[in-house]
Design a protein around this motif. Structure first.
Motif, PDB file in Angstrom:
ATOM      1  N   UNK A 166      34.537  29.783  50.655  1.00 32.21           N
ATOM      2  CA  UNK A 166      35.788  30.342  50.153  1.00 32.21           C
ATOM      3  C   UNK A 166      36.032  29.861  48.723  1.00 32.21           C
ATOM      4  N   UNK A 167      35.809  28.578  48.506  1.00 29.67           N
ATOM      5  CA  UNK A 167      36.052  28.000  47.181  1.00 29.67           C
ATOM      6  C   UNK A 167      35.114  28.609  46.142  1.00 29.67           C
ATOM      7  N   UNK A 168      33.855  28.800  46.517  1.00 30.09           N
ATOM      8  CA  UNK A 168      32.895  29.435  45.599  1.00 30.09           C
ATOM      9  C   UNK A 168      33.367  30.823  45.201  1.00 30.09           C
ATOM     10  N   UNK A 169      33.845  31.599  46.194  1.00 27.92           N
ATOM     11  CA  UNK A 169      34.299  32.959  45.898  1.00 27.92           C
ATOM     12  C   UNK A 169      35.556  32.946  45.044  1.00 27.92           C
ATOM     13  N   UNK A 170      36.450  31.991  45.265  1.00 25.87           N
ATOM     14  CA  UNK A 170      37.646  31.879  44.428  1.00 25.87           C
ATOM     15  C   UNK A 170      37.241  31.599  42.983  1.00 25.87           C
ATOM     16  N   UNK A 171      36.252  30.709  42.808  1.00 28.54           N
ATOM     17  CA  UNK A 171      35.788  30.392  41.453  1.00 28.54           C
ATOM     18  C   UNK A 171      35.111  31.590  40.793  1.00 28.54           C
ATOM     19  N   UNK A 172      34.306  32.318  41.570  1.00 29.59           N
ATOM     20  CA  UNK A 172      33.494  33.391  40.990  1.00 29.59           C
ATOM     21  C   UNK A 172      34.265  34.703  40.823  1.00 29.59           C
ATOM     22  N   UNK A 173      35.046  35.083  41.849  1.00 23.16           N
ATOM     23  CA  UNK A 173      35.735  36.380  41.826  1.00 23.16           C
ATOM     24  C   UNK A 173      37.068  36.323  41.081  1.00 23.16           C
ATOM     25  N   UNK A 174      37.625  35.123  40.943  1.00 24.56           N
ATOM     26  CA  UNK A 174      38.869  34.900  40.209  1.00 24.56           C
ATOM     27  C   UNK A 174      40.038  35.752  40.731  1.00 24.56           C
ATOM     28  N   UNK A 175      40.388  35.584  42.010  1.00 23.78           N
ATOM     29  CA  UNK A 175      41.522  36.325  42.561  1.00 23.78           C
ATOM     30  C   UNK A 175      42.847  35.839  41.991  1.00 23.78           C
ATOM     31  N   UNK A 176      43.824  36.740  41.958  1.00 24.98           N
ATOM     32  CA  UNK A 176      45.181  36.389  41.519  1.00 24.98           C
ATOM     33  C   UNK A 176      46.070  36.082  42.720  1.00 24.98           C
ATOM     34  N   UNK A 177      45.715  36.656  43.875  1.00 21.07           N
ATOM     35  CA  UNK A 177      46.518  36.509  45.095  1.00 21.07           C
ATOM     36  C   UNK A 177      45.628  35.958  46.201  1.00 21.07           C
ATOM     37  N   UNK A 178      46.173  35.044  47.007  1.00 18.13           N
ATOM     38  CA  UNK A 178      45.455  34.539  48.177  1.00 18.13           C
ATOM     39  C   UNK A 178      46.366  34.666  49.392  1.00 18.13           C
ATOM     40  N   UNK A 179      45.779  35.012  50.528  1.00 21.08           N
ATOM     41  CA  UNK A 179      46.536  35.189  51.773  1.00 21.08           C
ATOM     42  C   UNK A 179      45.910  34.332  52.869  1.00 21.08           C
ATOM     43  N   UNK A 196      35.699  17.465  43.747  1.00 17.23           N
ATOM     44  CA  UNK A 196      35.856  17.162  42.333  1.00 17.23           C
ATOM     45  C   UNK A 196      36.366  18.328  41.516  1.00 17.23           C
ATOM     46  N   UNK A 197      36.964  19.319  42.184  1.00 13.26           N
ATOM     47  CA  UNK A 197      37.482  20.507  41.502  1.00 13.26           C
ATOM     48  C   UNK A 197      38.998  20.431  41.398  1.00 13.26           C
ATOM     49  N   UNK A 198      39.558  21.069  40.407  1.00 14.90           N
ATOM     50  CA  UNK A 198      40.992  21.077  40.172  1.00 14.90           C
ATOM     51  C   UNK A 198      41.593  22.389  40.672  1.00 14.90           C
ATOM     52  N   UNK A 199      42.366  22.377  41.771  1.00 16.07           N
ATOM     53  CA  UNK A 199      42.954  23.624  42.289  1.00 16.07           C
ATOM     54  C   UNK A 199      43.875  24.307  41.287  1.00 16.07           C
ATOM     55  N   UNK A 200      44.499  23.528  40.387  1.00 19.55           N
ATOM     56  CA  UNK A 200      45.398  24.157  39.420  1.00 19.55           C
ATOM     57  C   UNK A 200      44.644  24.938  38.346  1.00 19.55           C
ATOM     58  N   UNK A 201      43.333  24.756  38.283  1.00 20.98           N
ATOM     59  CA  UNK A 201      42.536  25.449  37.268  1.00 20.98           C
ATOM     60  C   UNK A 201      42.019  26.798  37.751  1.00 20.98           C
ATOM     61  N   UNK A 202      42.344  27.181  38.988  1.00 30.07           N
ATOM     62  CA  UNK A 202      41.878  28.467  39.494  1.00 30.07           C
ATOM     63  C   UNK A 202      42.718  29.597  38.898  1.00 30.07           C
ATOM     64  N   UNK A 225      50.002  21.834  44.397  1.00 29.89           N
ATOM     65  CA  UNK A 225      48.561  21.632  44.507  1.00 29.89           C
ATOM     66  C   UNK A 225      47.792  22.680  43.719  1.00 29.89           C
ATOM     67  N   UNK A 226      48.257  23.948  43.775  1.00 30.98           N
ATOM     68  CA  UNK A 226      47.542  25.044  43.114  1.00 30.98           C
ATOM     69  C   UNK A 226      48.206  25.522  41.826  1.00 30.98           C
ATOM     70  N   UNK A 227      49.438  25.092  41.572  1.00 30.31           N
ATOM     71  CA  UNK A 227      50.214  25.628  40.463  1.00 30.31           C
ATOM     72  C   UNK A 227      50.359  27.144  40.609  1.00 30.31           C
ATOM     73  N   UNK A 228      50.885  27.545  41.760  1.00 32.72           N
ATOM     74  CA  UNK A 228      51.120  28.964  42.039  1.00 32.72           C
ATOM     75  C   UNK A 228      52.364  29.086  42.900  1.00 32.72           C
ATOM     76  N   UNK A 229      52.887  30.303  43.034  1.00 32.63           N
ATOM     77  CA  UNK A 229      54.024  30.557  43.909  1.00 32.63           C
ATOM     78  C   UNK A 229      53.527  30.874  45.321  1.00 32.63           C
ATOM     79  N   UNK A 230      54.247  30.363  46.324  1.00 33.46           N
ATOM     80  CA  UNK A 230      53.883  30.608  47.721  1.00 33.46           C
ATOM     81  C   UNK A 230      55.040  31.304  48.423  1.00 33.46           C
TER      82      UNK A 230
END
Length: 441
Positions: A166-179, A196-202, A225-230
């Motif tokens: 999942x994390x690899x796909x988030x890094x590669x596909x660069x989604x704006x929304x997660x469910x 060693x990854x920064x969730x706020x950098x996604x 944790x992600x610097x996003x709205x939930x």
């Protein structure tokens, strides 16, 4: 404006008229086509023609989960089976599932509702949407999937599990929304930190979370944790699936119910009488547009309240509070009623504690006993001499949690501290209750 944004422009002065027309049609349809409802109406000495005012709705019978199970698999369906295009079921792990059916038109309406919900949460056409809800009989995965496509998002059907992928796909596909479920999205973020990854950098900006009760403190944890709205999404299979109600990104202070598709009540679960707006009770839904499996006054078991009036975002639908808990999840500890979400709210105020916990139930003589197991974070854990959780500083934190539970949730409970990563992580719905009680013979 597109249908998914109809919420923005619907003439609310006509909403009651629309609801009434659709309600009368639903009542007539179930009476004519569903033997269970025809018999239930007779037992309550009522006929569809007797429903003449809104006040008459309280004369209609309630529907409960056991009714669906007793009529498994097809006896609650109001259309010929050959008109059904899909079956879903509850996510229960024991006994027969509660089966729900959809016609082609039901699927279209459901997709529109989810599209509307994603739009309300900040999603827009062209956004990439990472869907980490489980696919299959559970309605979450496919529900969000079709709504995402209906809105025009680029949909990534990841489903749950395989967190590093999942994390690899988030890094590669660069989604704006997660469910996904809040507990699993939290798991993804914590796994990123361990890698060693920064969730706020996604690229993530918005999260649509649901399928389990979660506290405001959990929301704050995930957003930071992600610097996003939930935002919270609500639904249940028996009524439709996700999309029954949705929080708006502007306010995040209650969920807008899709009034054009559902009529909502809140009742006292003991007396079955309606409670005033603003007062907690059990949510009850009547579907207004479902064809295959219309449902009358379904008792959800979810505890929430209703408010009415114009939201700061401009919408004027009925709003429900976030679900406080489920009736069957409510614990009675030394005579005090408490929901796991209330316990979560208390522990997440303690900076040394991670947002992972379980409540272990056991027997002490004839009395039920509850022990709260919570994780300390690595920073605090590493300060303890020999990482000993019986160190006075650790005992002090346990007492601090017990005090918070006592003063804020009014419950006395023993607290057991656990080391980092010791409580099982969720790849779906979190398991908050571990019942070790033995049935007395």
């Amino acid at each position: 404006m597109s249908v998914f944004a109809a919420e923005e422009v619907f003439n609310q002065s006509n909403m009651k008229d629309l609801q009434w027309k659709r309600l009368k049609g639903t009542i007539e349809r179930v009476y004519a086509n569903v033997p269970f409802y025809k018999e239930a109406f007779k037992e309550h000495h009522i006929h569809p023609n007797d429903i003449q005012t809104w006040d008459d709705i309280k004369r209609l019978p309630f529907t409960q989960k056991n009714h669906l199970r007793e009529n498994y698999p097809y006896n609650m369906i109001a259309t010929p089976v050959e008109e059904v295009v899909r079956l879903h079921g509850s996510s229960g792990t024991s006994g027969k599932p509660t089966v729900v059916a959809y016609t082609k038109n039901d699927i279209v309406n459901w997709a529109d509702l989810i599209a509307r919900a994603i739009y309300m949460a900040g999603g827009r056409k062209g956004d990439i949407l990472h869907n980490a809800y489980g696919y299959g009989l559970f309605t979450g995965g496919l529900g969000l999937h079709h709504g995402s496509e209906r809105l025009g998002c680029v949909t990534v059907p990841v489903s749950g599990g395989n967190t590093e992928r999942q994390i690899t796909l988030i890094q590669d596909f660069k989604p704006r929304v997660i469910c996904g479920t809040p507990s699993y999205i939290l798991n993804i973020g914590e796994t990123m930190l361990k890698m060693g990854l920064d969730p706020t950098a996604t690229s993530l900006k918005y999260a649509i979370l649901g399928a389990e009760p979660w506290s405001e403190e959990m929301r704050t944890t995930i957003e930071q944790l992600f610097d996003m709205k939930a935002m919270d999404i609500y639904g249940l299979s028996e009524v439709m699936g996700p999309g029954v109600a949705m929080e708006c990104e502007e306010c995040q202070d209650g969920l807008h119910i899709a009034d054009d598709h559902f009529y909502t009540e809140v009742i006292n679960p003991d007396t079955l009488e309606a409670v005033p707006d603003g007062e907690d009770g059990e949510l009850v839904f009547t579907s207004l547009t479902k064809e295959a499996l219309p449902i009358i006054r379904y008792r959800t078991g979810d505890i929430a309240s209703l408010t009415r009036g114009k939201c700061k975002c401009g919408r004027t639908t009925t709003k429900m509070s976030r679900v406080k808990g489920r009736i069957d999840d409510m614990l009675i500890i030394r005579g005090v009623n408490v929901f796991p979400s209330e316990i979560e709210r208390c522990i997440l105020q303690i900076e040394e504690i991670m947002p992972h916990y379980q409540i272990h139930l056991s027997k002490k003589g004839v009395m039920d006993q509850a022990t709260l197991h919570v994780e300390v974070n690595e920073t605090f854990f590493n300060t303890l001499l020999e990482k000993n959780l019986e160190h006075p500083n650790a005992v002090k934190i346990a007492r601090k949690i017990e005090s918070a539970l006592k003063t804020q949730a009014l419950v006395s409970m023993e607290v057991c501290l656990e080391g980092p990563s010791s409580i099982p992580r969720s790849e779906g719905k979190a398991k908050r209750i571990v019942d070790n009680r033995k049935t007395l013979v």
